[in-house]
Structures are given as structure tokens and as C-alpha cells.
Design an enzyme around this catalytic site. Structure first.
Site, PDB file in Angstrom:
ATOM      1  NE  ARG A   1      53.710  28.640 106.848  1.00 59.18           N
ATOM      2  CZ  ARG A   1      52.475  28.888 106.430  1.00 59.18           C
ATOM      3  NH1 ARG A   1      52.270  29.516 105.292  1.00 59.18           N
ATOM      4  NH2 ARG A   1      51.431  28.485 107.144  1.00 59.18           N
TER       5      ARG A   1
ATOM      6  CG  ASN B   1      52.918  36.652 111.582  1.00 60.69           C
ATOM      7  OD1 ASN B   1      52.286  37.283 110.746  1.00 60.69           O
ATOM      8  ND2 ASN B   1      53.526  35.501 111.285  1.00 60.69           N
TER       9      ASN B   1
ATOM     10  CE1 TYR C   1      42.787  35.524 109.250  1.00 60.54           C
ATOM     11  CE2 TYR C   1      41.973  37.190 107.720  1.00 60.54           C
ATOM     12  CZ  TYR C   1      43.017  36.604 108.422  1.00 60.54           C
ATOM     13  OH  TYR C   1      44.282  37.121 108.301  1.00 60.54           O
TER      14      TYR C   1
ATOM     15  CE  LYS D   1      44.218  37.783 111.752  1.00 59.06           C
ATOM     16  NZ  LYS D   1      45.492  37.665 112.513  1.00 59.06           N
TER      17      LYS D   1
ATOM     18  CB  ALA E   1      34.599  36.910 114.215  1.00 61.57           C
TER      19      ALA E   1
ATOM     20  CG  ASP F   1      49.483  24.972 119.317  1.00 66.54           C
ATOM     21  OD1 ASP F   1      49.061  26.127 119.078  1.00 66.54           O
ATOM     22  OD2 ASP F   1      48.750  23.966 119.297  1.00 66.54           O
TER      23      ASP F   1
END
Length: 244
Positions: free
Chosen positions: A12, A87, A152, A156, A154, A60
């Protein structure tokens, strides 16, 4: 020879858009998913309707054993892996004083450890051919601060740093490593954001709109199809001017 791309979280959103774009470019696709088997099967059918081969493989990405098994299965099916699109990720927004250990660990495991796991296994396959492309999906949050996104951001930021370092490590083997850092994208991820908050975000984006997943996929395809062969270690921010 036909090329193969493995895309994590490809059932998705941005991952699926990347899968379709690369299929249109002539790639065969490994559709990685973790929970939504129905959506992954749908993605496979859509890719096959474009005339390309595809297979869905459950894993996973935060679990190294599952990642190793996924790459073995992918290699068994297609015999090669030319492109990895890292991704799969999660967003667990919370202000500092409201953070809990479980969500923090989950974000680190999937957004950082998962990228390392997949990059490592992809590199092992690509080194033998002395060619390959790794594309990490980052985020504008790594360069533009939003309250509540410390974790988030941190993760990235870590993706950006690993991209640059891995680019140096893998360049002698003919492997390029780059990152694409989108801003707000029209996917399920923003469906839960209140309309008033979305309007506030739109007000500070110079282009006054959110990106489409297909636009992110187009940038990914330029890195994947050899159009930018001398580019490595770069973080391509595509945010409509938000971080300016």
C-alpha cells in the site's frame, strides 16, 4: 537481462506506488508485506497486469531471520536482486512526556533496524554482481521539525546518516545508496489526521498541496532505472517547499 526490485511495505501507499512505477519501467517485483496478505496479493495481480512478474513475500523487516528468509525466497524465485527500496515504516507521534517504551522501540526496530537488515542482505547479493541500487525512503521530518515527531524525526535522521555512510562503503562494489525524503503524501498515513490540522500544514507548504504517492515513486524510479548513475549518498527532499 530483466531486473528485479524488492520493495518493503509494498502492499500500500508509497511502497505500492513504487512497485507499480518500477513494473511500468520493466522491473520484476518482490512485494514485501508484513500483515495485509490480501493487499499484497492485489498488488501482485496489478503488477502482472502490466506484463511483469511479481511475488509477494511476507516478512517483518525488524526481524533479521525473516529478512534473510525473504531474500533467499526472492533469489530463489528470480535469481537476482538489482534494486532494494527500503520503505516499510511506522509513525507513532507523541510528545516527549507522553512517549512510552513500547512505541519507541517499535519505531526504532522498524524504521532503523529494518532498513539496516534489508540493506545488509541486499548488499550481500549485489556485491557478487558488483552493481546494485539501494533507495531508502526517509522523510522531510528529518530536516523540518514538527512537534510530536521527535521519535519519527530521529529515525529518519538516522536513515539519512546511514544512507551517506553506506554509500561510501558500497561504492567500490558498484552499489549506489540514496534516500528520498517526501513531505506530506496523500496516503492512508494522513487519513487519520484531523482536517483542521491538515489545513494548517497546507498553509505552510509553498506549493499549497500534498504530494501524490506516484510523484514519490517517479523520483524513486529515476534512481532505480540508471538515469542517475553517478549519484550516491544523497537525500532528495521532495516536500513542495515545506523545509525552505
Amino acid at each position: 537481462m530483466e531486473k528485479v526490485a524488492l520493495i518493503t511495505g509494498a502492499s500500500r501507499g508509497i511502497g505500492r506506488a513504487c512497485a507499480m512505477r518500477l513494473a511500468e519501467k520493466g522491473f520484476d517485483i518482490i512485494v514485501n508485506y508484513n500483515s495485509n496478505q490480501e493487499a499484497a496479493a492485489s498488488a501482485v495481480k496489478q503488477i502482472e497486469s502490466l506484463g511483469r512478474r511479481a511475488a509477494a513475500v511476507k516478512a517483518d523487516t525488524s526481524d533479521l531471520k525473516q529478512v534473510q528468509d525473504m531474500f533467499r525466497e526472492a533469489f530463489k524465485i528470480f535469481g537476482r536482486i538489482d534494486v532494494l527500496v527500503n520503505n516499510a515504516g511506522v509513525v507513532n507521534d507523541a510528545y516527549l512526556l507522553m512517549l512510552n517504551g513500547e512505541s519507541l522501540q517499535k519505531s526504532l526496530d522498524i524504521n532503523v533496524k529494518g532498513y539496516f537488515n534489508c540493506a545488509q542482505q541486499a548488499a550481500l547479493k549485489m556485491m557478487k554482481n558488483r552493481s546494485g541500487t539501494i533507495i531508502n525512503i526517509s522523510s522531510v521530518s528529518s530536516v523540518f521539525s514538527l512537534p510530536g515527531q521527535s521519535v519519527y524525526a530521529a529515525t529518519k535522521g538516522a536513515v539519512n546518516s546511514m544512507t551517506k555512510t553506506l554509500a561510501k562503503e558500497l561504492a567500490p562494489y558498484g552499489i549506489t545508496v540514496n534516500a528520498v525524503a517526501p513531505g506530506f503524501v496523500e496516503t492512508e498515513m494522513i487519513d487519520s489526521v484531523p482536517d483542521e490540522k491538515l489545513k494548517g500544514y497546507l498553509d505552510v507548504i509553498p506549493m499549497k498541496r500534498f504530494a501524490k504517492a506516484e510523484e514519490v515513486a517517479q523520483t524513486v524510479s529515476l534512481l532505480a532505472d540508471g538515469s542517475l548513475p553517478y549519484m550516491t549518498g544523497q537525500v532528495l527532499v521532495m516536500d513542495g517547499g515545506l523545509a525552505l
